[in-house]
Design a protein around this motif. Structure first.
Motif, PDB file in Angstrom:
ATOM      1  N   LEU A 225       0.848  -1.357   0.265  1.00 47.17           N
ATOM      2  CA  LEU A 225      -0.111   0.039   0.112  1.00 47.17           C
ATOM      3  C   LEU A 225       0.810   1.561   0.031  1.00 47.17           C
ATOM      4  O   LEU A 225       0.227   2.319  -0.496  1.00 47.17           O
ATOM      5  CB  LEU A 225      -1.340   0.825   1.151  1.00 47.17           C
ATOM      6  CG  LEU A 225      -2.079  -0.896   0.684  1.00 47.17           C
ATOM      7  CD1 LEU A 225      -2.912  -0.916   2.109  1.00 47.17           C
ATOM      8  CD2 LEU A 225      -2.934  -0.665  -0.220  1.00 47.17           C
TER       9      LEU A 225
ATOM     10  N   ARG B 162       3.675   1.694  -1.334  1.00 48.68           N
ATOM     11  CA  ARG B 162       4.217   2.353  -2.653  1.00 48.68           C
ATOM     12  C   ARG B 162       3.385   2.021  -4.037  1.00 48.68           C
ATOM     13  O   ARG B 162       2.770   2.213  -5.421  1.00 48.68           O
ATOM     14  CB  ARG B 162       5.190   1.058  -3.338  1.00 48.68           C
ATOM     15  CG  ARG B 162       6.376   0.163  -2.740  1.00 48.68           C
ATOM     16  CD  ARG B 162       7.474  -0.438  -2.954  1.00 48.68           C
ATOM     17  NE  ARG B 162       6.021  -1.836  -3.144  1.00 48.68           N
ATOM     18  CZ  ARG B 162       6.755  -3.108  -4.361  1.00 48.68           C
ATOM     19  NH1 ARG B 162       6.331  -1.801  -5.035  1.00 48.68           N
ATOM     20  NH2 ARG B 162       5.807  -3.713  -4.480  1.00 48.68           N
TER      21      ARG B 162
ATOM     22  N   PRO C 296      -0.439  -2.276  -7.733  1.00 44.45           N
ATOM     23  CA  PRO C 296      -1.960  -2.359  -7.724  1.00 44.45           C
ATOM     24  C   PRO C 296      -2.293  -3.547  -7.542  1.00 44.45           C
ATOM     25  O   PRO C 296      -3.105  -3.930  -6.861  1.00 44.45           O
ATOM     26  CB  PRO C 296      -1.913  -2.455  -9.849  1.00 44.45           C
ATOM     27  CG  PRO C 296      -0.798  -1.421 -10.132  1.00 44.45           C
ATOM     28  CD  PRO C 296      -0.407  -1.603  -8.953  1.00 44.45           C
ATOM     29  N   ARG C 297      -0.788  -4.934  -7.381  1.00 42.57           N
ATOM     30  CA  ARG C 297      -1.362  -5.949  -7.414  1.00 42.57           C
ATOM     31  C   ARG C 297      -1.998  -6.056  -5.903  1.00 42.57           C
ATOM     32  O   ARG C 297      -2.087  -6.690  -5.623  1.00 42.57           O
ATOM     33  CB  ARG C 297      -0.574  -6.975  -7.094  1.00 42.57           C
ATOM     34  CG  ARG C 297      -0.023  -6.871  -8.435  1.00 42.57           C
ATOM     35  CD  ARG C 297       1.073  -8.076  -9.201  1.00 42.57           C
ATOM     36  NE  ARG C 297       1.738  -8.908  -8.370  1.00 42.57           N
ATOM     37  CZ  ARG C 297       0.386 -10.488  -8.830  1.00 42.57           C
ATOM     38  NH1 ARG C 297       0.122 -10.326 -10.010  1.00 42.57           N
ATOM     39  NH2 ARG C 297       1.492 -11.371  -8.075  1.00 42.57           N
TER      40      ARG C 297
ATOM     41  N   ALA D  13      -5.502  -4.643  -5.102  1.00 34.62           N
ATOM     42  CA  ALA D  13      -6.396  -5.625  -5.187  1.00 34.62           C
ATOM     43  C   ALA D  13      -6.215  -7.181  -4.453  1.00 34.62           C
ATOM     44  O   ALA D  13      -7.814  -7.522  -3.892  1.00 34.62           O
ATOM     45  CB  ALA D  13      -5.902  -6.787  -5.960  1.00 34.62           C
ATOM     46  N   ALA D  14      -4.834  -7.279  -3.725  1.00 35.51           N
ATOM     47  CA  ALA D  14      -4.973  -8.383  -2.486  1.00 35.51           C
ATOM     48  C   ALA D  14      -5.481  -7.562  -1.302  1.00 35.51           C
ATOM     49  O   ALA D  14      -6.006  -8.831  -0.377  1.00 35.51           O
ATOM     50  CB  ALA D  14      -3.710  -8.469  -2.261  1.00 35.51           C
TER      51      ALA D  14
END
Lengths: 153, 158
Positions: free
Chosen positions: B127, B129, B132-133, B136-137
């Protein structure tokens, strides 16, 4: 020299992390589950923990972007992928179910081993088993994909 | 001016209760967690994600194995330092159902490994940084956790 400095850095970072977890109250699974219990006995503590952690961590990240390399290594090793795939979402969902059942995630589960409680040891042992299964499964899948590729040639 | 005095007394009680509030302690603990991940990044150049560090510490082929083990040992040392500093262990209430706990452990290990991270790697570092991954996680495991707790409450499972 650098090797031992890096080991020491990891030990110190881990200890600060574990101390922070203890201070934050997040070693207590009941409080973590309280955060997830939005329709019931809601406990907002985890939001404060995450806010404090992300704020300081962002600051560290901003500093790192102005540096060529970290103090003890020749380059930064940060994840570069940006695509959200099914594996990521499936893994996060499975983790979320386990997290909801127990109120434990990997950090607090390992740190609270210090308290010597049997249930935490059971949880941690099964968690390590889960990691090993997932690791081997991934390795097998990669091997299988390579064989498929070979078969195509 | 008795009114002003009592107002000040009220303010002092309010401040005292705010400071004794566990939320402030949670914020401070969180800041220390953030400090640990910032330190790890700036010194070693890596994401302080506990699930990744754990799986790395199990792999003998991993060149970072010794450092991963050192981080894990430090993590266990944390509550001991807390005990030394505050004279008591952190308070923990843990569910008694061992079978359910064992199943949950398996899910947490398997899921974090498959999803490349947990609350620390995706939550704290990801978060920060704005990955986006990781966003989503985090959204996925929060929703899954909320649904799980609500279902357990509805079914009366503890």
């Amino acid at each position: 020299m650098t090797a031992s400095a890096r080991i020491l850095a990891a030990l110190v970072a881990g200890a600060i992390f574990g101390f922070g977890l203890s201070l934050s109250g997040m070693l207590d699974p009941a409080r973590v589950r309280g955060f997830l219990d939005i329709a019931g006995d809601f406990d907002p503590s985890l939001a404060f923990v995450l806010a404090g952690a992300v704020a300081v961590s962002s600051f560290g990240y901003l500093i790192s972007r102005r540096l060529q390399r970290p103090a003890l290594d020749c380059a930064f090793h940060l994840p570069t992928r940006k695509d959200v795939d099914l594996r990521l979402v499936t893994g996060a969902a499975i983790f979320g179910v386990g997290w909801g059942i127990s109120g434990l995630c990997p950090g607090p589960a390992i740190a609270s081993l210090a308290l010597g409680l049997v249930p935490t040891f059971v949880f941690a042992a099964m968690m390590l088993l889960g990691i090993v299964i997932s690791d081997n499964w991934r390795k097998a899948a990669r091997l299988g994909a390579r064989q498929d590729a070979d078969a195509q040639v | 001016m008795p009114g002003l005095l009592s107002c000040r007394a009220n303010l002092e009680t309010l401040m005292a209760s705010l400071i004794s509030q566990t939320y402030l302690q949670s914020l401070a603990g969180g800041a220390l967690i953030g400090l640990a991940s910032a330190l790890y990044l700036l010194l070693d150049g890596r994401v302080a994600g506990v699930s990744g560090i754990l799986s790395g510490s199990l792999r003998a082929s991993d060149e970072n194995q010794s450092r991963n083990i050192a981080f894990v040992l430090g993590l266990v040392l944390g509550p001991v330092l807390y005990r030394l500093g505050f004279g008591a262990w952190p308070v923990v209430h843990i569910g008694a159902n061992l079978r359910l706990l064992a199943l949950a452990g398996l899910f947490v290990g398997f899921g974090t490994c498959l999803g490349c991270g947990c609350t620390s790697g995706h939550g704290v570092c990801g978060l920060a940084r704005l990955s986006p991954r990781s966003i989503a996680a985090v959204v996925t495991f929060l929703i899954a956790g909320i649904i799980t707790v609500a279902s357990m409450n509805a079914l009366g499972v503890a």
